[in-house]
Enzyme design. Structure first.
Site, PDB file in Angstrom:
ATOM      1  N   CYS A  43     -11.318   5.658  -5.069  1.00  0.00           N
ATOM      2  CA  CYS A  43     -10.635   4.833  -6.064  1.00  0.00           C
ATOM      3  C   CYS A  43     -10.184   5.738  -7.204  1.00  0.00           C
ATOM      4  CB  CYS A  43     -11.577   3.776  -6.611  1.00  0.00           C
ATOM      5  SG  CYS A  43     -12.427   2.852  -5.336  1.00  0.00           S
ATOM      6  N   ARG A  51      -3.089   8.001  -4.324  1.00  0.00           N
ATOM      7  CA  ARG A  51      -4.297   7.979  -3.506  1.00  0.00           C
ATOM      8  C   ARG A  51      -4.402   6.690  -2.704  1.00  0.00           C
ATOM      9  NH1 ARG A  51      -8.478  11.121  -6.472  1.00  0.00           N
ATOM     10  NH2 ARG A  51      -9.992   9.608  -5.750  1.00  0.00           N
ATOM     11  N   TRP A  65      -9.889   0.991  -3.990  1.00  0.00           N
ATOM     12  CA  TRP A  65      -9.652   1.100  -2.548  1.00  0.00           C
ATOM     13  C   TRP A  65     -10.903   0.470  -1.938  1.00  0.00           C
ATOM     14  CZ3 TRP A  65      -6.179   2.891   1.069  1.00  0.00           C
ATOM     15  CH2 TRP A  65      -6.668   3.280   2.315  1.00  0.00           C
ATOM     16  N   ASN A  86     -16.425   4.720  -8.482  1.00  0.00           N
ATOM     17  CA  ASN A  86     -15.865   5.284  -7.266  1.00  0.00           C
ATOM     18  C   ASN A  86     -17.041   5.697  -6.391  1.00  0.00           C
ATOM     19  OD1 ASN A  86     -14.322   6.517  -5.374  1.00  0.00           O
ATOM     20  ND2 ASN A  86     -13.506   8.116  -6.702  1.00  0.00           N
ATOM     21  N   GLY A  87     -17.037   5.341  -5.107  1.00  0.00           N
ATOM     22  CA  GLY A  87     -18.132   5.741  -4.223  1.00  0.00           C
ATOM     23  C   GLY A  87     -18.920   4.547  -3.739  1.00  0.00           C
ATOM     24  N   GLU A  90      -4.555  15.847  21.193  1.00  0.00           N
ATOM     25  CA  GLU A  90      -4.338  15.649  19.759  1.00  0.00           C
ATOM     26  C   GLU A  90      -3.630  16.868  19.153  1.00  0.00           C
ATOM     27  OE1 GLU A  90      -4.093  13.518  17.690  1.00  0.00           O
ATOM     28  OE2 GLU A  90      -4.417  14.432  15.745  1.00  0.00           O
ATOM     29  N   LYS A 148      -0.066  16.904  17.062  1.00  0.00           N
ATOM     30  CA  LYS A 148       0.019  17.387  15.674  1.00  0.00           C
ATOM     31  C   LYS A 148       1.110  18.434  15.548  1.00  0.00           C
ATOM     32  CE  LYS A 148      -1.687  15.262  14.006  1.00  0.00           C
ATOM     33  NZ  LYS A 148      -2.411  14.050  14.020  1.00  0.00           N
ATOM     34  N   GLU A 194       4.741  16.865  16.021  1.00  0.00           N
ATOM     35  CA  GLU A 194       5.272  15.906  15.044  1.00  0.00           C
ATOM     36  C   GLU A 194       5.671  16.549  13.722  1.00  0.00           C
ATOM     37  OE1 GLU A 194       2.862  12.595  13.400  1.00  0.00           O
ATOM     38  OE2 GLU A 194       1.093  13.748  13.928  1.00  0.00           O
ATOM     39  N   HIS A 227      -0.703  22.262  39.795  1.00  0.00           N
ATOM     40  CA  HIS A 227      -0.040  21.211  40.568  1.00  0.00           C
ATOM     41  C   HIS A 227       1.390  20.974  40.095  1.00  0.00           C
ATOM     42  CE1 HIS A 227      -3.697  20.438  42.743  1.00  0.00           C
ATOM     43  NE2 HIS A 227      -4.349  20.399  41.594  1.00  0.00           N
ATOM     44  N   LYS A 272       4.462   6.391   8.336  1.00  0.00           N
ATOM     45  CA  LYS A 272       2.996   6.427   8.280  1.00  0.00           C
ATOM     46  C   LYS A 272       2.396   5.218   8.974  1.00  0.00           C
ATOM     47  CE  LYS A 272      -1.013   8.012   7.204  1.00  0.00           C
ATOM     48  NZ  LYS A 272      -1.478   9.053   8.151  1.00  0.00           N
TER      49      LYS A 272
HETATM   50  O1  M6R Z   1      -2.417   3.612  11.676  1.00  0.00           O
HETATM   51  P1  M6R Z   1      -2.722   3.929  13.094  1.00  0.00           P
HETATM   52  O2  M6R Z   1      -3.936   4.775  13.262  1.00  0.00           O
HETATM   53  O3  M6R Z   1      -2.795   2.712  13.971  1.00  0.00           O
HETATM   54  O4  M6R Z   1      -1.487   4.787  13.608  1.00  0.00           O
HETATM   55  C1  M6R Z   1      -1.378   5.172  14.943  1.00  0.00           C
HETATM   56  C2  M6R Z   1      -0.325   6.236  15.116  1.00  0.00           C
HETATM   57  O5  M6R Z   1       0.922   5.761  14.691  1.00  0.00           O
HETATM   58  C3  M6R Z   1      -0.665   7.513  14.340  1.00  0.00           C
HETATM   59  O6  M6R Z   1      -1.917   8.013  14.706  1.00  0.00           O
HETATM   60  C4  M6R Z   1       0.393   8.601  14.589  1.00  0.00           C
HETATM   61  O7  M6R Z   1       0.332   9.013  15.922  1.00  0.00           O
HETATM   62  C5  M6R Z   1       0.207   9.761  13.634  1.00  0.00           C
HETATM   63  N1  M6R Z   1       1.434  10.076  12.992  1.00  0.00           N
HETATM   64  C6  M6R Z   1      -0.274  10.999  14.293  1.00  0.00           C
HETATM   65  O8  M6R Z   1      -0.474  12.025  13.383  1.00  0.00           O
END
Ligand code: M6R
Length: 672
Positions: free
Chosen positions: A2, A27, A82, A108-109, A495, A499, A502, A518, A667
């Site tokens: 927060c 934040r 938050w 906060n916490g 993963e 990363k 993207e 294969h 996001k």
């Molecule tokens: O908010 P969410 O965790 O449901 O989002 C899922 C994906 O859209 C999210 O993880 C996306 O793949 C990220 N940009 C990856 O870094």
């Protein structure tokens, strides 16, 4: 996570509090509030929603815009919340006050023993108005501060007495209308900064809030509190021992300040991981390693009768789900399907009352994940959501919620949310294993204690940053990269490739190392980068064979392997002179040694906490190795993620991309 702002001095307090809160908005928050000492009480205005709603509520409240009379000293505090305890609402927003509204606190916490304290205070006649843990602080301090209290009329002394009863991680600011011109601030595992002005003092949870007013600051350490008045600041430890702090001068510009001095939110969030992992584990992992997830309502019955688990999620959250699948299957011996939520919803999934559907989502708003959860519910499946954003749609609609407590994640590329999702899944899998008797108490506690070590190991993992950066520079020159691994290393590879692509826009693919031959091996030619993740001792020999396969085609291989402390028979063995080194010296791989040590385990072989660092076995095989601190192989993906996040980050920086806002991506994906 927060935002906190406090002020004592001659300015109209809202002129400091509202802009201060605005500077902490990045934040993330779900509600906001302020409290100002006026006419013998703390006037509080608080609202769920964005700051604009608070400002609208303040209009005409008598607090807005009124300049302080010449020579007057004003006292106030403000907060952006938050939500952690209790949904986002006006009542749960901060500040919280004692009953007669003469004392107010923003926090906060987490106060871990709030339930116990609340019960005690209720018996003593205190009436609570919110669901928050914070309100306990106001009532507890009042016990000591109010008439007849052990520290009657002395706010700092009363806070000091209250601190003896508080457990948890917190920072708070507290003011009293009985002592205007005084603010008491406290820090225990949550940041708290003091700003020093001429005839005024400030407090905040983050530097940006204070920059327009002063650049002379003091950062409190854990276990310290401060008594702020316009003309003096007294800092002590919780037991009253005076502490001297040399103020520092902040020379950040506005943008740097928002990001805590980091050039991007993504890097800031990568570095926050040790801290937020502690938040995720707090309360759920007892000191002896026992896991407590009673908050899900699944213990004491439901977990024991679940026949199947279906995991549905998108993107990074799905990759966390892939790790979760192994944890549930190996520890709790439950069959698990992990699906992309966008596929799950359209494949008429075979879930029903005997299935627990776990959906994972940082935002709690992802359209496909929400739809998958609804589809599961329609079929009679119980649903459990692992979510970061409190009060989000998925959190509200799920039968049970397990919050990751990662704090706001601003960068589009998910980092700390992913690793906290894995921690959440590990906690749940251990709890299910105990409930179903597939791990005995000692095995589960040993794994719990290993979970406890992870935040410290994460700090060590971050130390690889300069080396990773050097690899990233070279990687950034390429257009195609492969990530390979076996078992949980394959999940980590999935993963890592997401990363990288993207944010750097480099084409990347994850492959199960054994599957290369294969088909995909045809693409591995001279100089093609292959990141080979080799952290799983039992699979190490096989992965090394796959590394040799790609090397034979001319690939440039970056190995990711474990170093540091391993464990055999529950006893730590040093990485340098331990099993890994000994194994390497004897010509055997660490896997062979670890495999021998683990064989013959009684109840559940997957629980045996025996492993050896894998890096020694890679020496002589791969020139470029990124070393990650070793932990139990099943928990390893959470640590392995850190250097791979850094690899993606620095490759993107090298290519000059907008790291926090990659092209074409959002996001929160609230459309199908
Ligand atoms: O908010 P969410 O965790 O449901 O989002 C899922 C994906 O859209 C999210 O993880 C996306 O793949 C990220 N940009 C990856 O870094």
């Amino acid at each position: 996570m927060c935002g906190i702002v406090g002020y004592v001095g001659p300015r109209a307090p809202l002129d400091v509090l509202i802009p201060g809160l605005r500077r902490l908005e990045y934040r993330g928050y779900d509600s906001a509030g302020v409290g100002v000492v006026v006419d013998g009480r703390v006037a509080v205005v608080k609202k769920e929603g964005p700051l604009q709603r608070l400002e609208a509520a303040l209009e005409g409240s008598g607090l807005d815009g009124a300049p302080a009379a010449a020579g007057a000293v004003c006292t106030g505090l403000g907060h952006t919340r938050w939500a952690t305890h209790g949904r986002p609402s006006d009542e749960n927003a901060h500040p919280h006050t004692n009953e007669d509204g003469t004392l107010a606190v923003v926090h906060n916490g987490i106060i871990e023993n709030d339930a116990e304290l609340r019960r005690e205070l209720e018996v003593r006649g205190h009436v609570f108005r919110s669901e928050t843990d914070t309100e306990v602080v106001a009532h507890l301090v009042e016990e000591f501060y109010g008439p007849g209290g052990a520290a009657e009329g002395d706010l700092a002394a009363a806070v000091r007495l209250a601190l003896r009863r508080l457990k948890g991680a917190y920072a708070f600011v507290i003011i009293s209308a009985r002592e205007p011109g005084r603010i008491v601030v406290v820090r225990q595992s949550s940041p708290l900064i003091i700003g020093l002005g001429e005839g005024e003092a400030f407090a905040a949870s983050g530097i940006p809030a204070l920059l327009p007013y002063t650049r002379r600051m003091i950062a409190l350490n854990d276990g310290e509190m401060a008594d702020l008045r316009p003309d003096r600041v007294v800092i002590t430890t919780f037991d009253g021992t005076p502490v001297r702090h040399e103020p520092f001068t902040v020379d950040w510009n506005e943008e740097q300040a928002e990001k805590g001095g980091f050039p991007h939110f993504m890097l800031k969030e990568i570095h926050e991981q040790p801290e937020v992992w502690r938040q995720t584990l707090r309360r759920r992992l007892l000191e002896d390693g026992t896991v407590d997830v009673t908050e899900t309502g699944l213990m004491g019955g439901p977990a024991a009768v679940v026949r199947r688990i279906a995991i549905a999620a998108c993107g990074t959250a799905y990759h966390a789900g892939l790790v979760g699948k192994t944890l549930f299957e190996r520890w709790a011996r439950i069959p698990v399907d992990a699906d992309l939520a966008s596929e799950f919803r359209y494949r008429d999934p075979l879930v029903g009352p005997d299935t627990l559907t776990i959906v994972i989502s940082q935002s709690g708003e992802t359209a496909d994940t929400l739809a998958a959860m609804r589809a599961a519910k329609e079929r009679g499946s119980r649903t459990l959501a692992i979510v970061n954003v409190v009060g989000s749609t998925i959190a509200r609609e799920a039968d049970a919620v397990f919050y990751t407590h990662a704090g706001p994640e601003i960068a589009v590329a998910s980092t700390k949310a992913y690793t906290t999702q894995i921690l959440a899944l590990a906690l749940l899998a251990l709890a299910f294993a105990r409930e179903r008797g597939t791990l005995d108490g000692a095995q589960a506690r040993a794994l719990g204690r290993e979970l406890q070590r992870l935040p410290v190991l994460a700090e060590a993992a971050l130390a690889a940053e300069p080396a990773v950066r050097a690899h990233a520079r070279r990687l950034a020159q390429h257009e195609d990269v492969f990530f390979i691994g076996r078992g949980l290393d394959y999940a980590a590879a999935m993963e890592a490739q997401l990363k990288l692509k993207e944010i750097s826009y480099i084409h990347a693919e994850a492959y199960a190392a054994g599957e290369l031959k294969h088909g995909t091996l045809a693409l591995v030619t001279d100089g093609v980068p292959v990141v080979a993740i080799a952290t799983q001792p039992p699979l190490l020999d096989k992965t090394i064979s796959n590394i040799r396969e790609v090397q034979a085609r001319g690939a440039w291989v970056i190995g990711v392997a474990t170093s540091g402390e391993g464990r055999v028979g529950g006893v730590p063995v040093g990485g340098g002179a331990g099993v890994g080194a000994a194994a390497a010296a004897s010509g055997k791989t660490a896997a062979a040694v670890a495999g021998t040590a683990a064989s013959g385990a009684a109840v559940n072989a997957a629980a045996e906490a025996d492993w050896a660092p894998t890096a020694p076995a890679l020496s002589g095989v791969v020139e470029d190795v990124i070393a990650v601190p070793a932990t139990h192989p099943f928990l390893q993906p959470v640590l392995t993620a850190i250097p791979l996040q850094l690899l993606a980050y620095y490759a993107a920086v090298e290519r000059g991309h907008n790291v926090d806002k990659p092209r074409n991506l959002a996001k929160s994906v609230t459309v199908e």
